[in-house]
Design a protein around this motif. Structure first.
Motif, PDB file in Angstrom:
ATOM      1  N   LYS A 176     -17.439  -9.690  25.139  1.00 23.90           N
ATOM      2  CA  LYS A 176     -18.380 -10.085  26.186  1.00 23.90           C
ATOM      3  C   LYS A 176     -18.491 -11.598  26.307  1.00 23.90           C
ATOM      4  N   TRP A 177     -18.709 -12.282  25.176  1.00 29.41           N
ATOM      5  CA  TRP A 177     -19.045 -13.707  25.210  1.00 29.41           C
ATOM      6  C   TRP A 177     -17.839 -14.637  25.029  1.00 29.41           C
ATOM      7  N   HIS A 178     -16.777 -14.148  24.435  1.00 27.80           N
ATOM      8  CA  HIS A 178     -15.640 -15.024  24.138  1.00 27.80           C
ATOM      9  C   HIS A 178     -14.399 -14.694  24.956  1.00 27.80           C
ATOM     10  N   LEU A 179     -14.426 -13.585  25.693  1.00 23.11           N
ATOM     11  CA  LEU A 179     -13.319 -13.243  26.585  1.00 23.11           C
ATOM     12  C   LEU A 179     -13.791 -13.140  28.038  1.00 23.11           C
ATOM     13  N   LEU A 180     -14.717 -12.222  28.295  1.00 25.17           N
ATOM     14  CA  LEU A 180     -15.150 -12.002  29.676  1.00 25.17           C
ATOM     15  C   LEU A 180     -15.927 -13.188  30.233  1.00 25.17           C
ATOM     16  N   MET A 181     -16.836 -13.772  29.440  1.00 24.06           N
ATOM     17  CA  MET A 181     -17.621 -14.898  29.945  1.00 24.06           C
ATOM     18  C   MET A 181     -16.735 -16.089  30.340  1.00 24.06           C
ATOM     19  N   PRO A 182     -15.812 -16.545  29.501  1.00 24.29           N
ATOM     20  CA  PRO A 182     -14.952 -17.655  29.948  1.00 24.29           C
ATOM     21  C   PRO A 182     -14.027 -17.282  31.100  1.00 24.29           C
ATOM     22  N   LEU A 183     -13.603 -16.010  31.164  1.00 22.46           N
ATOM     23  CA  LEU A 183     -12.760 -15.590  32.283  1.00 22.46           C
ATOM     24  C   LEU A 183     -13.532 -15.690  33.592  1.00 22.46           C
ATOM     25  N   MET A 184     -14.756 -15.174  33.635  1.00 26.74           N
ATOM     26  CA  MET A 184     -15.570 -15.253  34.840  1.00 26.74           C
ATOM     27  C   MET A 184     -15.888 -16.700  35.197  1.00 26.74           C
ATOM     28  N   THR A 185     -16.059 -17.528  34.188  1.00 25.21           N
ATOM     29  CA  THR A 185     -16.341 -18.946  34.431  1.00 25.21           C
ATOM     30  C   THR A 185     -15.136 -19.632  35.062  1.00 25.21           C
ATOM     31  N   ARG A 186     -13.950 -19.297  34.595  1.00 23.59           N
ATOM     32  CA  ARG A 186     -12.739 -19.884  35.170  1.00 23.59           C
ATOM     33  C   ARG A 186     -12.578 -19.479  36.637  1.00 23.59           C
ATOM     34  N   ILE A 187     -12.925 -18.249  36.952  1.00 24.75           N
ATOM     35  CA  ILE A 187     -12.803 -17.769  38.324  1.00 24.75           C
ATOM     36  C   ILE A 187     -13.829 -18.427  39.236  1.00 24.75           C
ATOM     37  N   CYS A 188     -15.069 -18.548  38.766  1.00 23.05           N
ATOM     38  CA  CYS A 188     -16.183 -18.986  39.614  1.00 23.05           C
ATOM     39  C   CYS A 188     -16.495 -20.470  39.517  1.00 23.05           C
ATOM     40  N   GLY A 189     -16.039 -21.139  38.469  1.00 20.00           N
ATOM     41  CA  GLY A 189     -16.391 -22.541  38.281  1.00 20.00           C
ATOM     42  C   GLY A 189     -17.686 -22.725  37.508  1.00 20.00           C
ATOM     43  N   TYR A 190     -18.359 -21.651  37.196  1.00 18.29           N
ATOM     44  CA  TYR A 190     -19.552 -21.606  36.354  1.00 18.29           C
ATOM     45  C   TYR A 190     -19.705 -20.137  35.972  1.00 18.29           C
ATOM     46  N   PHE A 191     -20.568 -19.820  35.028  1.00 19.10           N
ATOM     47  CA  PHE A 191     -20.741 -18.423  34.657  1.00 19.10           C
ATOM     48  C   PHE A 191     -21.864 -17.801  35.470  1.00 19.10           C
ATOM     49  N   PRO A 192     -21.562 -16.786  36.297  1.00 17.72           N
ATOM     50  CA  PRO A 192     -22.577 -16.168  37.158  1.00 17.72           C
ATOM     51  C   PRO A 192     -23.405 -15.128  36.402  1.00 17.72           C
ATOM     52  N   GLY A 193     -24.062 -15.567  35.357  1.00 20.62           N
ATOM     53  CA  GLY A 193     -24.776 -14.647  34.490  1.00 20.62           C
ATOM     54  C   GLY A 193     -25.908 -13.908  35.158  1.00 20.62           C
ATOM     55  N   LYS A 194     -26.562 -14.554  36.137  1.00 25.55           N
ATOM     56  CA  LYS A 194     -27.697 -13.923  36.803  1.00 25.55           C
ATOM     57  C   LYS A 194     -27.265 -12.654  37.527  1.00 25.55           C
ATOM     58  N   ARG A 195     -26.125 -12.703  38.197  1.00 24.28           N
ATOM     59  CA  ARG A 195     -25.651 -11.541  38.940  1.00 24.28           C
ATOM     60  C   ARG A 195     -25.212 -10.407  38.012  1.00 24.28           C
ATOM     61  N   LEU A 196     -24.786 -10.761  36.811  1.00 19.45           N
ATOM     62  CA  LEU A 196     -24.358  -9.761  35.851  1.00 19.45           C
ATOM     63  C   LEU A 196     -25.514  -9.227  35.015  1.00 19.45           C
ATOM     64  N   GLY A 197     -26.678  -9.869  35.150  1.00 19.58           N
ATOM     65  CA  GLY A 197     -27.803  -9.502  34.311  1.00 19.58           C
ATOM     66  C   GLY A 197     -27.664 -10.022  32.893  1.00 19.58           C
ATOM     67  N   TRP A 198     -26.819 -11.064  32.721  1.00 21.46           N
ATOM     68  CA  TRP A 198     -26.609 -11.669  31.414  1.00 21.46           C
ATOM     69  C   TRP A 198     -27.205 -13.074  31.440  1.00 21.46           C
ATOM     70  N   LEU A 199     -28.436 -13.229  31.171  1.00 21.06           N
ATOM     71  CA  LEU A 199     -29.077 -14.541  31.131  1.00 21.06           C
ATOM     72  C   LEU A 199     -29.015 -15.220  32.498  1.00 21.06           C
ATOM     73  N   GLU A 200     -29.157 -16.557  32.497  1.00 17.18           N
ATOM     74  CA  GLU A 200     -29.105 -17.338  33.727  1.00 17.18           C
ATOM     75  C   GLU A 200     -27.661 -17.764  34.015  1.00 17.18           C
ATOM     76  N   ASP A 201     -27.398 -18.189  35.255  1.00 20.51           N
ATOM     77  CA  ASP A 201     -26.118 -18.832  35.554  1.00 20.51           C
ATOM     78  C   ASP A 201     -25.968 -20.043  34.639  1.00 20.51           C
ATOM     79  N   THR A 202     -24.734 -20.303  34.207  1.00 22.92           N
ATOM     80  CA  THR A 202     -24.523 -21.256  33.118  1.00 22.92           C
ATOM     81  C   THR A 202     -23.378 -22.209  33.440  1.00 22.92           C
ATOM     82  N   PRO A 203     -23.555 -23.514  33.182  1.00 17.90           N
ATOM     83  CA  PRO A 203     -22.485 -24.481  33.443  1.00 17.90           C
ATOM     84  C   PRO A 203     -21.226 -24.194  32.627  1.00 17.90           C
ATOM     85  N   ALA A 204     -20.090 -24.565  33.189  1.00 18.39           N
ATOM     86  CA  ALA A 204     -18.804 -24.253  32.567  1.00 18.39           C
ATOM     87  C   ALA A 204     -18.646 -24.912  31.202  1.00 18.39           C
TER      88      ALA A 204
END
Length: 324
Positions: A176-204
């Protein structure tokens, strides 16, 4: 899922009927690099140089409003209190997170440092204490002015080394945190955690630090940058009486994880208190629940007593972990 970058809606601040019914006063504070941070101050009516001022450092990508009831509790017990959001989060979120240069080290060396300076300016001559949740405990060691901290209480504080995660959840958390989170961050330019229900959106940059699988903070990307710039990390500046609270069912805050961070505070006298949920009549507590008002009668007094006295009360639940 869309990667559209839109600021999270601001919610009104709430208080608990079992806490002092008071809201913090909003403020803006510029860090040394000019980034403007937002937060709240709970200020007693009259100044008193004997009264401590407490800064609350949030967990990674948790808004400072999560700690409002706890802040009101401290205020009701005679403290001045500052809560704030790190850059990119909550009250300190810009219009877009894409391209925002923000790392864990920025959150500590710039944002927390700005709060230390603010506390000294707003509450001159008063002792300064800190409460740090999760990464917030690590941030407490990254401010250059750490020597001004009198007492420090951390809750589940560590910097996410994956081998320290609870064994029964380690691989799921790693994915979750070491594979999917950085992958989503690479795609979006930041981590869209709010939309996933995983904390707040987070800087890359924060995601890069979190997901880098190394056991030493100075080998995280922003830790390396700070070492190159300053030659050392500022943890040794902190000489505060330090209480590290960990909960046995917190999959992040294992004994190994807590001790790994505590070792960074080489000049601070340290006590590690390990609590089982059953010690306070609960089945589970986990990583985030400590600051919920449901624990005002059982867990909050532990932090309050330490901030008042620098010691544990004789009837404190849990056990102290032997120092190696």
């Amino acid at each position: 899922m869309s990667c559209q970058d839109t600021p999270a809606r601001q919610h009104s601040q709430s208080t608990s009927p079992t806490s002092t019914a008071v809201q913090g006063e909003p403020f803006k504070e510029a860090a040394a690099d000019g980034f403007v941070l937002g937060g709240f101050t709970w200020r007693q009516a009259l100044p008193d140089i004997q009264r401590p001022a407490v800064i609350i450092n949030a967990a990674t990508s948790v808004r400072c409003r999560h700690y409002s009831r706890f802040a009101a509790y401290l205020f009701g017990n005679g403290f001045d209190v500052i809560t704030y959001d790190y850059r990119g989060i909550g009250e300190s979120r810009p219009d877009s997170l894409k391209g925002l240069q923000a790392s864990w080290t920025d959150w500590g060396a710039l944002d927390f440092e700005a709060m230390l300076k603010r506390a000294q300016r707003e509450f001159p001559g008063q002792p300064i204490d800190v409460v740090g949740h999760s990464f917030g405990g690590c941030a407490a060691g990254l401010g250059e002015s750490g020597q001004v901290i009198r007492r420090l209480v951390t809750v589940g504080a560590q910097f996410a080394y994956w081998r320290d995660y609870a064994p029964e959840q380690r691989w799921r958390m790693f994915g979750k945190w070491h594979l999917l989170m950085p992958l989503m961050t690479r795609i979006c330019g930041y981590f869209p955690g709010k939309r996933l229900g995983w904390l707040e959106d987070t800087p890359a940059g924060v995601v890069r630090d979190w997901s880098t699988p190394t056991a030493r903070y100075e080998r995280r990307p922003s830790g390396r940058a700070l070492m190159k710039k300053a030659g050392s990390l500022p943890f040794a500046n902190v000489r505060a009486q330090t209480l590290a609270i960990s909960i046995s069912d917190d999959p992040y805050g294992t004994i190994a994880a807590i001790e790994r961070l505590l070792a960074c505070f080489s000049n601070a006298p340290k006590t590690h208190l390990r609590i089982e949920p059953q010690d306070i009549g609960e089945q589970q507590v986990g990583h985030f629940a400590f600051f919920r008002s449901a624990y005002q009668a059982t867990l909050w007094p532990i932090a309050l007593t330490w901030l008042h006295t620098g010691a544990l009360a004789p009837d404190t639940p849990g056990r102290t972990v032997p120092r190696s």
